[in-house]
Design a protein around this motif. Structure first.
Motif, PDB file in Angstrom:
ATOM      1  N   SER A   1      76.920  -5.816 -59.313  1.00  0.00           N
ATOM      2  CA  SER A   1      76.953  -4.802 -60.376  1.00  0.00           C
ATOM      3  C   SER A   1      75.712  -3.917 -60.318  1.00  0.00           C
ATOM      4  N   ILE A   2      74.560  -4.541 -60.054  1.00  0.00           N
ATOM      5  CA  ILE A   2      73.320  -3.767 -59.917  1.00  0.00           C
ATOM      6  C   ILE A   2      73.414  -2.824 -58.727  1.00  0.00           C
ATOM      7  N   TYR A   3      73.899  -3.323 -57.606  1.00  0.00           N
ATOM      8  CA  TYR A   3      74.046  -2.487 -56.418  1.00  0.00           C
ATOM      9  C   TYR A   3      75.006  -1.323 -56.669  1.00  0.00           C
ATOM     10  N   SER A   4      76.105  -1.594 -57.344  1.00  0.00           N
ATOM     11  CA  SER A   4      77.100  -0.552 -57.621  1.00  0.00           C
ATOM     12  C   SER A   4      76.505   0.560 -58.472  1.00  0.00           C
ATOM     13  N   SER A   5      75.793   0.190 -59.516  1.00  0.00           N
ATOM     14  CA  SER A   5      75.176   1.187 -60.392  1.00  0.00           C
ATOM     15  C   SER A   5      74.136   2.002 -59.632  1.00  0.00           C
ATOM     16  N   LEU A   6      73.385   1.341 -58.790  1.00  0.00           N
ATOM     17  CA  LEU A   6      72.351   2.024 -58.021  1.00  0.00           C
ATOM     18  C   LEU A   6      72.957   3.051 -57.079  1.00  0.00           C
ATOM     19  N   TRP A   7      74.039   2.670 -56.383  1.00  0.00           N
ATOM     20  CA  TRP A   7      74.637   3.616 -55.432  1.00  0.00           C
ATOM     21  C   TRP A   7      75.233   4.830 -56.146  1.00  0.00           C
ATOM     22  N   LYS A   8      75.810   4.606 -57.316  1.00  0.00           N
ATOM     23  CA  LYS A   8      76.374   5.729 -58.068  1.00  0.00           C
ATOM     24  C   LYS A   8      75.277   6.701 -58.498  1.00  0.00           C
ATOM     25  N   GLU A   9      74.060   6.191 -58.716  1.00  0.00           N
ATOM     26  CA  GLU A   9      72.945   7.077 -59.027  1.00  0.00           C
ATOM     27  C   GLU A   9      72.551   7.896 -57.804  1.00  0.00           C
ATOM     28  N   PHE A  10      72.569   7.256 -56.648  1.00  0.00           N
ATOM     29  CA  PHE A  10      72.213   7.949 -55.414  1.00  0.00           C
ATOM     30  C   PHE A  10      73.255   9.003 -55.047  1.00  0.00           C
ATOM     31  N   HIS A  11      74.519   8.597 -55.059  1.00  0.00           N
ATOM     32  CA  HIS A  11      75.597   9.444 -54.554  1.00  0.00           C
ATOM     33  C   HIS A  11      76.797   9.369 -55.505  1.00  0.00           C
ATOM     34  N   PRO A  12      76.780  10.152 -56.570  1.00  0.00           N
ATOM     35  CA  PRO A  12      77.823  10.082 -57.606  1.00  0.00           C
ATOM     36  C   PRO A  12      79.228  10.345 -57.083  1.00  0.00           C
ATOM     37  N   ASP A  13      79.355  11.050 -55.970  1.00  0.00           N
ATOM     38  CA  ASP A  13      80.691  11.390 -55.467  1.00  0.00           C
ATOM     39  C   ASP A  13      81.365  10.249 -54.717  1.00  0.00           C
ATOM     40  N   ALA A  14      80.612   9.227 -54.366  1.00  0.00           N
ATOM     41  CA  ALA A  14      81.187   8.125 -53.585  1.00  0.00           C
ATOM     42  C   ALA A  14      82.031   7.211 -54.462  1.00  0.00           C
ATOM     43  N   THR A  15      83.079   6.648 -53.869  1.00  0.00           N
ATOM     44  CA  THR A  15      83.859   5.617 -54.539  1.00  0.00           C
ATOM     45  C   THR A  15      83.167   4.278 -54.299  1.00  0.00           C
ATOM     46  N   VAL A  16      82.980   3.488 -55.350  1.00  0.00           N
ATOM     47  CA  VAL A  16      82.264   2.217 -55.245  1.00  0.00           C
ATOM     48  C   VAL A  16      83.136   1.101 -55.814  1.00  0.00           C
ATOM     49  N   SER A  17      83.215  -0.010 -55.086  1.00  0.00           N
ATOM     50  CA  SER A  17      83.982  -1.155 -55.552  1.00  0.00           C
ATOM     51  C   SER A  17      83.281  -2.438 -55.132  1.00  0.00           C
TER      52      SER A  17
END
Length: 503
Positions: free
Chosen positions: A445-461
């Protein structure tokens, strides 16, 4: 004092030798554990597992002050004493932060090509760590992990010698890695190895592998900040520890380093009365886009050429590593889970077990070089997992995100997963999984939130197992018509992915 005798060794290269076990041996409890135990591969693994410590030491070993090379008679606290047997193994000793495994594999490949052409060396041993798919990867002979039968036979020979009643009362048990090292040395001697390539666990000065007193040649790969709790806090401290493998009279080679650590290496070489040569990437390497497509592999390859050449010259001045040996060595090079590609239908998988900032930077560059070279850009998927009490996973993910962005290779979809391999919970008996204290879902969950901050356009699961992450990526490939997947962040992750993609 117990011993394992090698006086019946049929290989004339070795003089009669004896493996002495005077420092740690086995307690009464461990001895009784093996009483009447069947000599099976699974039982050998179970006994080995009893020697694993819960965690690495957190206090750093001293890296300044009086130089204290490890005496072979008593070695480091908790390491078995080895006498002249190890000295006769014709050892190439390799350490560093990044690239040790690849450098060892290149060295083995060059020596093998030379041996096929000239007859020496006929048999080559390799001791390395960690393993990706099975424990036997750590002890290899002629480019193959030793068989389950050999592992079992030699393990019990070592275990039962150390557990003998006259040993158990006065000495202590070797730890997990120390026992594996003993097993490797014992195996290489019994099997009549002509050359043994030994990779350090980590560090050098106080590493169990540094019981090697008379290596033929030593090598140091790229240095960086890793295992700082034991070796740090600076890269100069790390250079001090790594250069502990230098030995008088054994030529030493290192890849080019930054000025600070380079100065430390030069000083240590002078103290150890050995010649140190810094190696740059060779401009005469043959073209091989599969093996040498990333700059760091050209550097590791160049270092390996020097190690193999110095080894052959030391054994016989007439032995020369030829350009044909080098070309064939590169063509036949392989190293599991490092810069590895797998083609499966319309999916192209890129796997690298990078798990520190330096290696992640290099892996990201390698991935970008490959995917950006394709004529038609494909949908890109990143599968990432890292859970460690020693390293900051958030820092590693941040490094990876910035590197992929800088090299214009950002993924369209990111999947975070765990170290658990299969959905049904099954595991291989010879692959041990150390589960961290922090729950997997919280870290994902921490990793997912972090990546969305870096690259909001990416799909994360997120997926609870490696198998489900692989399946999710394959579904994406089917939907998109094709896919390029980058699997990185941990050797546990890459090992699990390889067992699923290429059993």
């Amino acid at each position: 004092m117990a011993s394992i005798s090698y006086r019946q060794n049929p290989n004339p290269i070795f003089a009669p030798v004896t493996l002495m076990t005077g420092s740690p041996a086995f307690s009464r409890a461990s001895s009784s554990l093996a009483v009447n135990m069947k000599r099976s591969y699974e039982n050998a693994l179970n006994l080995l597992e009893t020697r694993r410590r819960k965690a690495r030491p957190t206090a750093p070993a001293p890296s300044t002050g009086q130089d204290s090379p490890i005496p072979i008679a008593s070695a480091v606290k908790g390491i078995p004493s080895l006498e002249n047997d190890v000295d006769r193994l014709n050892i190439i000793h390799v350490t560093g932060t990044k690239g040790k495994g690849s450098t060892c594999a290149f060295t083995r490949s060059f020596l093998h090509a030379h041996g096929v052409r000239t007859g020496f060396p006929k048999r080559i041993g390799l001791y390395t760590s960690p393993d990706l798919q099975c424990i036997r990867e750590r002890i290899q002979i002629d480019n193959q992990p030793i068989t389950e039968d050999l592992f079992t036979r030699y393990f019990f020979e070592v275990w039962e010698t150390l557990a003998a009643p006259n040993q158990a009362q006065s000495t202590r048990q070797p730890r997990y890695l120390q026992l594996l090292l003993l097993l490797a040395f014992h195996t290489f001697i019994k099997e009549g190895i002509d050359a043994a390539i030994v990779e350090t666990h980590h560090g050098g000065e106080y590493c169990a592998t540094n019981v090697v007193r008379r290596p033929i040649v030593t090598g140091i790969t790229s240095l960086g900040l890793d295992h700082v709790a034991q070796l740090g806090p600076t890269v100069e401290d790390i250079a001090w520890h790594k250069s502990g493998i230098f030995k008088p009279g054994a030529p030493a080679f290192s890849v080019v380093q930054d000025p600070g650590p380079a100065e430390v290496l030069q000083k240590r070489a002078a103290e150890r009365n050995t010649a140190l040569t810094f190696v740059s990437p060779s401009d005469t390497l043959p073209v091989n886009n599969r093996v040498l497509s990333v700059p760091v592999q050209r550097l590791n390859c160049s270092l390996a050429i020097q190690l193999a050449s110095a080894f052959l010259q030391a054994k016989d001045s007439k032995q020369v590593l030829s350009s044909d040996d080098i070309s064939k060595g590169i063509d036949n090079f392989s190293w599991l889970g490092r810069f590895e590609t797998i083609k499966s239908g319309n999916s192209q998988w890129y796997l690298d077990g990078a798990h520190n900032p330096l290696s992640l930077e290099q892996a990201a560059e390698w991935f970008a070089n490959n995917v950006n070279a394709t004529e038609r850009p494909m949908y890109r998927v990143l599968i990432f997992s890292h859970f460690s009490e020693e390293r900051d996973g958030v820092d590693l993910l941040t490094t990876l995100a910035h590197a992929l962005s800088r090299h214009k290779a950002l993924p369209n979809h990111v999947i975070f997963t765990t170290y658990h391999e299969r959905e049904d919970g099954s595991t291989r008996i010879d692959k041990t999984l150390k589960v961290p204290e922090t729950p997997f879902p919280d870290l994902c969950s921490i990793y997912s939130s972090l990546w969305k901050e870096f690259h909001p356009d990416a799909t994360v699961s997120t997926e609870p197992t490696i198998e489900q992450a692989i399946r999710r990526a394959e579904q994406i490939s089917h939907q998109e018509g094709a896919m390029e997947a980058f699997v990185t962040g941990s050797l546990h992750l890459v090992g699990g992915a390889l067992s699923l993609l290429r059993p």
